[in-house]
Design an enzyme around this catalytic site. Structure first.
Site, PDB file in Angstrom:
ATOM      1  N   THR A   1      37.351 119.353  82.647  1.00 28.79           N
ATOM      2  CA  THR A   1      36.819 119.114  83.993  1.00 28.79           C
ATOM      3  C   THR A   1      37.903 118.774  85.018  1.00 28.79           C
ATOM      4  O   THR A   1      37.624 118.776  86.214  1.00 28.79           O
ATOM      5  CB  THR A   1      35.816 117.953  83.974  1.00 28.79           C
ATOM      6  OG1 THR A   1      36.520 116.731  83.642  1.00 28.79           O
ATOM      7  CG2 THR A   1      34.696 118.205  82.987  1.00 28.79           C
TER       8      THR A   1
ATOM      9  N   ASP B   1      53.524 120.365  80.454  1.00 30.59           N
ATOM     10  CA  ASP B   1      52.825 119.106  80.221  1.00 30.59           C
ATOM     11  C   ASP B   1      53.843 117.994  80.012  1.00 30.59           C
ATOM     12  O   ASP B   1      54.558 117.957  79.016  1.00 30.59           O
ATOM     13  CB  ASP B   1      51.903 119.236  78.997  1.00 30.59           C
ATOM     14  CG  ASP B   1      51.027 118.015  78.838  1.00 30.59           C
ATOM     15  OD1 ASP B   1      51.574 116.930  78.524  1.00 30.59           O
ATOM     16  OD2 ASP B   1      49.813 118.136  79.045  1.00 30.59           O
TER      17      ASP B   1
ATOM     18  N   ASP C   1      53.491 115.972  76.753  1.00 31.96           N
ATOM     19  CA  ASP C   1      53.988 116.715  75.594  1.00 31.96           C
ATOM     20  C   ASP C   1      55.511 116.702  75.543  1.00 31.96           C
ATOM     21  O   ASP C   1      56.117 116.522  74.495  1.00 31.96           O
ATOM     22  CB  ASP C   1      53.488 118.168  75.612  1.00 31.96           C
ATOM     23  CG  ASP C   1      52.018 118.296  75.259  1.00 31.96           C
ATOM     24  OD1 ASP C   1      51.442 117.305  74.747  1.00 31.96           O
ATOM     25  OD2 ASP C   1      51.461 119.373  75.481  1.00 31.96           O
TER      26      ASP C   1
ATOM     27  N   ARG D   1      43.583 112.827  81.989  1.00 30.65           N
ATOM     28  CA  ARG D   1      42.754 113.846  82.628  1.00 30.65           C
ATOM     29  C   ARG D   1      41.958 114.594  81.567  1.00 30.65           C
ATOM     30  O   ARG D   1      42.494 115.025  80.557  1.00 30.65           O
ATOM     31  CB  ARG D   1      43.638 114.818  83.405  1.00 30.65           C
ATOM     32  CG  ARG D   1      42.856 115.914  84.093  1.00 30.65           C
ATOM     33  CD  ARG D   1      43.687 116.655  85.068  1.00 30.65           C
ATOM     34  NE  ARG D   1      44.498 117.666  84.419  1.00 30.65           N
ATOM     35  CZ  ARG D   1      45.116 118.630  85.075  1.00 30.65           C
ATOM     36  NH1 ARG D   1      45.039 118.703  86.382  1.00 30.65           N
ATOM     37  NH2 ARG D   1      45.843 119.512  84.439  1.00 30.65           N
TER      38      ARG D   1
END
Length: 127
Positions: free
Chosen positions: A25, A118, A121, A21
């Site tokens: 945006t 995340d 991560d 992603r």
């Protein structure tokens, strides 16, 4: 997720689709796809999170372009939110979705709230 799935279904053929992603945006960017022939096959997509649904929609289109039937696609994830599920079901109403948890919503940055943070991560130990 893949290791666990292959313990249950060791005969499954595995394809890879790399989508990331764009953080500015929130749109998916397809980087790579390599999948086996899909005509007549049941297809399982494993993705830890479905936030906007954009990456999953992109992946599903790749699979359909390679011969998959949306009625034979199963999307498995750990955490989703209403916005992502709505986008997925609007785009591919015949596909089936199995999720572990539906969290509250997306925030202004298009992250799931409360979510996991995340996932990449956490999985790769990066920040």
């Amino acid at each position: 997720m893949l290791d666990t799935f292959l313990e249950v279904c060791p005969e499954a053929a595995v394809g890879k689709i790399l989508i990331q992603r764009n953080e500015e945006t929130a749109q998916p960017m397809l980087y790579y796809s390599k999948v086996p022939p899909l005509a007549g096959k049941t297809v399982v997509i494993l993705d830890p999170m479905a936030a906007t649904g954009g990456s999953a929609i992109c992946a599903i289109q790749v699979l359909i372009d390679k011969g998959a039937d949306p009625k034979r696609i199963f999307f498995f994830n750990v955490v989703a939110c209403p916005e992502g599920l709505t986008a997925l079901t609007n785009a591919y109403p015949d596909m089936r979705i199995i999720t572990g948890c539906i969290d509250e919503r997306l925030d202004a940055k298009k992250y799931i709230v409360p979510g996991l943070g995340d996932y990449g991560d956490r999985y790769f130990g990066t920040t």
